[in-house]
Design a protein around this motif. Structure first.
Motif, PDB file in Angstrom:
ATOM      1  N   LYS A   1       0.830  -1.196   0.000  1.00  0.00           N
ATOM      2  CA  LYS A   1       0.000   0.000   0.000  1.00  0.00           C
ATOM      3  C   LYS A   1       0.863   1.243   0.000  1.00  0.00           C
ATOM      4  CE  LYS A   1      -3.628   0.123   2.600  1.00  0.00           C
ATOM      5  NZ  LYS A   1      -4.499   0.073   3.784  1.00  0.00           N
TER       6      LYS A   1
ATOM      7  N   HIS B   1      -4.122   7.488   3.378  1.00  0.00           N
ATOM      8  CA  HIS B   1      -3.561   8.623   2.654  1.00  0.00           C
ATOM      9  C   HIS B   1      -3.606   9.893   3.511  1.00  0.00           C
ATOM     10  CE1 HIS B   1      -3.494   6.041  -0.812  1.00  0.00           C
ATOM     11  NE2 HIS B   1      -4.805   5.877  -0.791  1.00  0.00           N
TER      12      HIS B   1
ATOM     13  N   SER C   1      -3.913   3.406  -3.276  1.00  0.00           N
ATOM     14  CA  SER C   1      -3.144   2.574  -2.341  1.00  0.00           C
ATOM     15  C   SER C   1      -2.629   1.288  -2.968  1.00  0.00           C
ATOM     16  CB  SER C   1      -4.002   2.236  -1.111  1.00  0.00           C
ATOM     17  OG  SER C   1      -5.088   1.411  -1.472  1.00  0.00           O
TER      18      SER C   1
ATOM     19  N   GLN D   1      -8.642   3.219  -3.101  1.00  0.00           N
ATOM     20  CA  GLN D   1      -7.990   1.917  -3.213  1.00  0.00           C
ATOM     21  C   GLN D   1      -7.131   1.806  -4.469  1.00  0.00           C
ATOM     22  OE1 GLN D   1     -10.870  -1.193  -2.479  1.00  0.00           O
ATOM     23  NE2 GLN D   1     -11.395  -0.355  -0.469  1.00  0.00           N
TER      24      GLN D   1
ATOM     25  N   LYS E   1       1.115   5.388   0.311  1.00  0.00           N
ATOM     26  CA  LYS E   1       0.415   6.492   0.938  1.00  0.00           C
ATOM     27  C   LYS E   1       0.633   7.754   0.109  1.00  0.00           C
ATOM     28  CE  LYS E   1      -0.304   3.495   4.156  1.00  0.00           C
ATOM     29  NZ  LYS E   1      -1.578   2.727   4.133  1.00  0.00           N
TER      30      LYS E   1
ATOM     31  N   GLU F   1      -7.826   4.573   3.868  1.00  0.00           N
ATOM     32  CA  GLU F   1      -6.761   3.839   3.189  1.00  0.00           C
ATOM     33  C   GLU F   1      -5.369   4.312   3.605  1.00  0.00           C
ATOM     34  OE1 GLU F   1      -6.551   1.182   0.811  1.00  0.00           O
ATOM     35  OE2 GLU F   1      -8.476   0.890   1.824  1.00  0.00           O
TER      36      GLU F   1
END
Length: 398
Positions: free
Chosen positions: A4, A30, A349, A346, A6, A28
């Motif tokens: 993932k 961020h 990420s 998503q 950021k 998520e």
């Protein structure tokens, strides 16, 4: 296992689409900043009675007034389908609350405010902050913007990994082209700046457009105006219910399309009839507008089509760094915005993947061709009606 990433993400607008996008982005992981030009959340639902400084036809680049809500407006959809999936729009008791199934506009604004507090979103929002320019980083352009603003305004330049545009599409008026509009001396205004009927007391008013707002405001005006004439391109679109309503008002009249506006105050219709009017109220809808956005022509608004956008969300050549939430119309809005927000968050990420830019463009062209084959005008490109994007989003996981 998905790695993932950021991102630092700027969300433009703290209305229904911007708020839920910000929540999904933060979920998520961020880093999210929401820029909101007004003093509170709500976007279109933040009622603004102070319309005196606004251009009556809303033709300035940046509008002073964002909300087009009028005082008597109630929801057209029942509250049980209006909320986000995990934060239902329940009836709340207490002073100033509206328990009706189809409540007034303030109740929905209070719901959005509660949503922002419940999920801790207010700490992400910079209020009273208008976005002047968004583009690929260009120091010279930022300096030019800074030189144009007033002395009391402060320009702040920031660089983000991604921008989510969520500024709504019910603010910038769409006007018809009518011969004589520019020289007609009497009152002309768009419903964007209509709030109460008092200003039309004992006047002869022509309402242009028989959309839901046109019908609603015509009936409201009939209670105070001397005469109300509804001008519509086609009378075939009138519902039986509204036709019945018209028959109950002696001062409410149906007219065909306007041919021209004359300097002596006459309004000529295509059937040869005319009225001498005091005012014209245009209930002719709105156009998408992104006056701050500079994509070098990559994303454009043509005949109310914003494009090219993959599923009304991602411009292929700029994805995923640029995305849009809230473009579609004729949808169950809040759950739809939530789905878009999840998808964008998503994709950023790495949980979901987009097709290649070429494949996205191919899909867009196929979509345009299908809309044309179905007889849907270009201006209605973003009228969705059902959850086609949500279905596609749920199949995009990888």
């Amino acid at each position: 296992m998905v790695s993932k990433k950021k991102w630092s993400v700027c969300v433009i607008g703290a209305g229904p689409s911007g708020l839920v996008a910000a929540r999904e982005l933060r979920k998520e992981g961020h880093r999210v900043v929401v820029l909101e030009q007004k003093h509170d959340v709500g976007g279109q639902w933040l009622y603004d009675p102070n319309i005196e400084k606004e251009d009556p036809l809303g033709q300035t680049k940046f509008l002073d007034v964002h909300s087009s809500i009028y005082t008597s407006l109630r929801l057209l959809s029942p509250r049980e389908i209006m909320g986000y999936t995990d934060f239902p729009f329940f009836v709340k008791e207490g002073p100033g609350r509206d328990p009706r199934r189809f409540p007034g506009h303030k109740e929905l604004w209070l719901y959005l405010k509660e949503f922002s507090v419940h999920f801790g979103l207010r700490e992400l929002i910079r209020f009273n902050t208008r976005v002047e320019y968004v583009g690929m980083f260009n120091k010279q352009k930022v300096d030019e913007i800074g030189s144009d603003v007033g002395s009391e305004e402060v320009v702040v330049e920031e660089v983000f990994d991604a921008v989510v545009v969520a500024n709504g599409h019910y603010s910038h008026p769409r006007l018809p082209s009518i011969k004589g509009m520019d020289t007609w001396k009497r009152k002309q205004m768009h419903s964007h700046v209509y709030r109460v009927p008092k200003a039309f007391q004992n006047q002869v008013v022509v309402v242009v457009g028989n959309s839901l707002s046109g019908q609603d405001l015509s009936m409201e005006l009939a209670g105070v105006a001397k005469e109300v004439h509804i001008s519509a391109r086609s009378q075939n679109t009138l519902t039986e219910g509204f036709s019945t309503v018209i028959s109950k008002y002696e001062n409410l009249h149906l007219r065909p399309q306007i041919k021209s506006l004359e300097e002596d105050g006459r309004i000529l219709f295509v059937d040869g009839s005319f009225v001498v009017a005091d005012a014209i109220l245009y209930c002719t809808g709105y156009t998408y507008s992104f006056p701050f956005l500079d994509t070098k022509g990559t994303v454009a608004v043509e005949d109310n089509r914003v494009g090219p956008l993959y599923h009304h969300t991602f411009p292929p050549s700029l994805a995923p760094s640029l995305s849009f939430v809230g473009i579609p119309r004729k949808i169950i809005a809040f759950p739809f915005f939530e789905s878009q927000g999840k998808w964008i968050a998503q994709v950023l990420s790495g949980k979901r993947k987009l097709p290649s830019p070429d494949d996205m463009m191919h899909h867009i062209h196929q979509f345009y061709r299908q809309r044309e084959a179905d007889g849907i005008p270009k201006r209605d490109t973003h009228d969705i009606i059902h959850f086609e994007v949500r279905a596609e989003v749920n199949q995009s996981q990888s």
